[in-house]
Write a protein that holds these residues in place. Sequence first.
Motif, PDB file in Angstrom:
ATOM      1  N   ALA A   3     -28.960   0.059  48.353  1.00 52.45           N
ATOM      2  CA  ALA A   3     -28.056   1.209  48.472  1.00 52.45           C
ATOM      3  C   ALA A   3     -27.351   1.164  49.824  1.00 52.45           C
ATOM      4  N   THR A   5     -26.400  -1.471  51.487  1.00 52.82           N
ATOM      5  CA  THR A   5     -25.292  -2.438  51.427  1.00 52.82           C
ATOM      6  C   THR A   5     -24.105  -1.831  50.699  1.00 52.82           C
ATOM      7  N   LYS A   6     -24.407  -1.106  49.632  1.00 55.03           N
ATOM      8  CA  LYS A   6     -23.344  -0.445  48.873  1.00 55.03           C
ATOM      9  C   LYS A   6     -22.616   0.571  49.762  1.00 55.03           C
ATOM     10  N   GLU A   7     -23.382   1.329  50.539  1.00 58.24           N
ATOM     11  CA  GLU A   7     -22.796   2.324  51.452  1.00 58.24           C
ATOM     12  C   GLU A   7     -21.975   1.626  52.533  1.00 58.24           C
ATOM     13  N   THR A   9     -20.459  -1.279  52.368  1.00 57.07           N
ATOM     14  CA  THR A   9     -19.250  -1.804  51.735  1.00 57.07           C
ATOM     15  C   THR A   9     -18.233  -0.688  51.548  1.00 57.07           C
ATOM     16  N   GLN A  10     -18.689   0.458  51.041  1.00 57.76           N
ATOM     17  CA  GLN A  10     -17.791   1.595  50.821  1.00 57.76           C
ATOM     18  C   GLN A  10     -17.240   2.114  52.142  1.00 57.76           C
ATOM     19  N   GLU A  56     -24.820  -9.891  49.181  1.00 55.30           N
ATOM     20  CA  GLU A  56     -25.061  -8.510  48.736  1.00 55.30           C
ATOM     21  C   GLU A  56     -23.767  -7.708  48.739  1.00 55.30           C
ATOM     22  N   ALA A  60     -21.935  -5.824  45.676  1.00 57.99           N
ATOM     23  CA  ALA A  60     -21.495  -4.426  45.727  1.00 57.99           C
ATOM     24  C   ALA A  60     -20.023  -4.321  45.326  1.00 57.99           C
ATOM     25  N   GLU A  63     -19.613  -4.543  41.640  1.00 61.31           N
ATOM     26  CA  GLU A  63     -19.941  -3.268  41.006  1.00 61.31           C
ATOM     27  C   GLU A  63     -18.785  -2.261  41.146  1.00 61.31           C
ATOM     28  N   LEU A  64     -18.164  -2.258  42.323  1.00 64.83           N
ATOM     29  CA  LEU A  64     -17.072  -1.313  42.595  1.00 64.83           C
ATOM     30  C   LEU A  64     -15.775  -1.664  41.873  1.00 64.83           C
TER      31      LEU A  64
END
Length: 103
Positions: A3, A5-7, A9-10, A56, A60, A63-64
């Motif tokens: 999560a 890494t996702k944050e 990236t965003q 990673e 991400a 996914e986005l």
Amino acid sequence: MSAATKEKTQRIIDENPVAVFSKSYCPYCRATKSLLSELGVKAYIIELDQVDDGDEIQAALKELTSQTTVPNVFIGREHIGGNSDVQAKKSELPGMLKEAGAL
């Protein structure tokens, strides 16, 4: 992919008028970075092959955006796509970049 890494990236996408997710050896990435540079844009560029969490971050991004390739380009938080997408928008780029606060 975590999560965090996702944050991360965003956050890169949200905090930069132009974000380019790239790989240092990729000729398509070079073409995109070169075009943005010619336009006078100071893009945030992250070379995914030179950071520990590059794989990673790429996961991400998939996914986005459903895009698995690089470069993966965002202007004004909007997903533009890859090099062919950027090159196809050449005439629109100055306006898009100005609107995003990148020029």
